[in-house]
Motif scaffolding. Structure first.
Motif: not given
Lengths: 317, 212
Positions: A104-105, A42-47, A170-173
């Motif tokens: 994750x940024x 479920x990890x979301x990575x910043x762009x 960025x890339x997530x919101x």
């Protein structure tokens, strides 16, 4: 323009769009698949996170499946009690981590320039209680707030300002931060140095998992224990004078060390070299849990040395 | 035939006497012969004994439990060193000079990779939040020593020397010294090679216990 040129143009544009999804710091040699679309976690990575770093972190999380822990082992049992979980299966451990880490940024991301507030009122629990490191650094002998878990730092700063902070990733919101459990980590290149491939993949995976679970613990705690802040290491310690030690016995260094130890024990294909490397990494972390006799004085009773701190999280996601 | 010659001229009564004498003589001869054979079987002469090559199992005879537990009588001389009951550790295979040199070169490289405590103290706080790069590198380098010794058991003695020196270096971080100390103990036990144990402070040996 003939058909061949048109196809080449479309393919070229597709490649640019795909690479662009991972930001300008992409240094992966291969075409990047947006890591946030990885279905295995479920990890979301910043762009701005380089694709190779995102892939490496995803691989580390996936490697949990290859390192199943023996729940009857006493060391695993101790870890489970410390983490307050009954499920030490790979899926269970991953859930534990994902309850505390979601975003994750890139370590270079300027978070202050991406902070927003809202006009709507927001009430914090225990509004006037924060770790000593925030309110009175002198009492812990100059402890500094050093966290790769920037989510907890943003949350604590919002609490100090009595405002709900929102981060535009960025890339997530927009990501509101009503709890440290929102879980936002900044990662740096140090986590991804491969030393020219001198060590095996399993060593890198276990090292990265230890780091991830360490950071995950920073999303826990409330009031004086919020974020399980680190303490300054005492004279004579390897990191004397640096905020690289834990007073608690269930803090980030304990969790990280236990993970490295148990995953190493579960590694059936580790070589003699891998094992010594991992044991040395384990001891570096395990040695940071302070002996109560060497702890600084003047600590809050509920965030004192040599004891398990209350890990109940503040707020709600 | 001899008997017939004799009996040709003697009386019947005398003949009976003679028969009884011959029987007694025969019994006597047989008895002497039997005693002789029994004596020979019990005390064979060295020349006549059959020499058998000892079997491996017969080289170290296992004493009976009563022999092991029998106290030495007061005033008696202590027996010569008892025969070891456990098989001796296999002798470390010889290593070539080239391999030995290769290990020494690697040792130098690994020692160079180990940071001093004063170097760690100069690192920025954000770098020591988790295992810093220098410690990660040193850990990986230490692993190379363990791997080489594992691949070439004949290097056990060299490995022990390395771990001893590493564990005793007061400039090195405690965690790396403890790693070397624990590895010394592990290798010393598994290889059977004897070596002086490292002299380390309690903080090092205590930490090493976590991986022993």
């Amino acid at each position: 323009m003939n058909l061949k040129m048109l196809v080449q143009l479309v393919l070229g544009l597709s490649l640019l769009v795909t690479l662009g999804a991972c930001g300008p710091k992409n240094n992966s040699a291969s075409v990047c698949v947006p890591p946030s679309s990885n279905p295995s976690n479920k990890l979301h990575f910043e762009s701005g996170v380089p694709c190779n770093q995102a892939a490496a972190l995803n691989e580390a999380v996936s490697s949990l499946v290859t390192l199943p822990l023996d729940s009857s082992n006493s060391s695993v049992g101790l870890m489970a009690r410390t983490m307050k979980t009954d499920d030490v299966t790979p899926a269970g451990l991953q859930n534990w981590m994902e309850d505390r880490v979601q975003y994750i940024i890139n370590g270079d991301f300027k978070i202050r320039s991406h902070l927003y507030t809202t006009n709507q009122p927001f009430s914090y629990s225990e509004p006037n209680i924060l770790p000593d490191a925030y309110t009175n650094s002198a009492s812990v002998q100059g402890a500094q707030i050093i966290m790769l878990n920037v989510g907890t730092e943003v949350y604590a700063n919002g609490k100090l300002a009595k405002q709900l902070y929102i981060v535009d990733l960025p890339g997530i919101g927009y990501v509101p931060m009503p709890s440290p459990r929102t879980g936002m980590l900044a990662i740096g290149p140090g986590l991804f140095n491969s030393l020219g491939g001198a060590q095996s993949a399993v060593v890198l995976n276990i090292f990265r998992l230890g780091t991830l679970f360490h950071e995950a613990r920073h999303s826990d705690g409330h009031g004086k224990t919020l974020g399980f802040m680190h303490s300054v290491c005492p004279p004579g310690h390897d990191y004397a004078g640096l905020p690289a030690c834990d007073l608690s016995t269930n803090g980030p260094y304990t969790i990280g060390a236990m993970m490295v130890k148990n995953l190493t024990n579960a590694c059936t294909n580790c070589t003699a070299g891998d094992l010594l490397s991992l044991r040395a990494m384990y001891l570096d972390v395990a040695n940071r849990v302070l002996d109560p006799a060497k702890a600084p004085i003047g600590l809050a009773p509920d965030a004192s040395a040599g004891m398990d701190w209350d890990d109940s999280p503040e707020g709600s996601r | 035939m001899l008997l017939r010659v004799w009996t040709g001229t003697i009386l019947p009564r005398e003949a009976d006497k003679m028969r009884a004498s011959r029987a007694a003589f025969l019994v006597l001869v047989l008895a002497v012969l039997g005693v002789s054979i029994a004596f020979w079987l019990k005390h064979p002469s060295p020349e006549s004994a059959v020499v058998q090559a000892p079997t491996p199992s017969s080289l170290i005879s296992e004493p009976s439990p009563t022999e092991l537990s029998s106290p030495i009588p007061t005033g008696a001389t202590a027996p010569s060193p008892p025969i070891s009951l456990s098989p001796p550790p296999p002798a470390a295979p010889q290593v070539s000079e080239a391999l030995h040199q290769q290990f020494l070169d690697l040792s130098q490289e690994v020692f160079k990779s180990i940071p001093t405590k004063s170097q760690l103290a100069k690192l920025p706080p954000e770098e020591v939040h988790y295992t810093p790069q220098v410690m990660f590198t040193a850990s990986v380098e230490l692993g190379k020593i363990a791997q080489m010794v594992s691949d070439h058991p004949g290097l056990a003695s060299d490995g022990l020397k390395f771990y001893k020196e590493c564990a005793e270096n007061e400039e090195s971080p405690t965690s790396l010294r403890a790693s070397c100390y624990a590895e010394f103990q592990r290798l010393s036990k598994s290889s059977g090679v004897s070596s002086d144990a490292p002299q380390v402070p309690q903080s090092v040996s205590d930490l090493a216990q976590k991986v022993m």
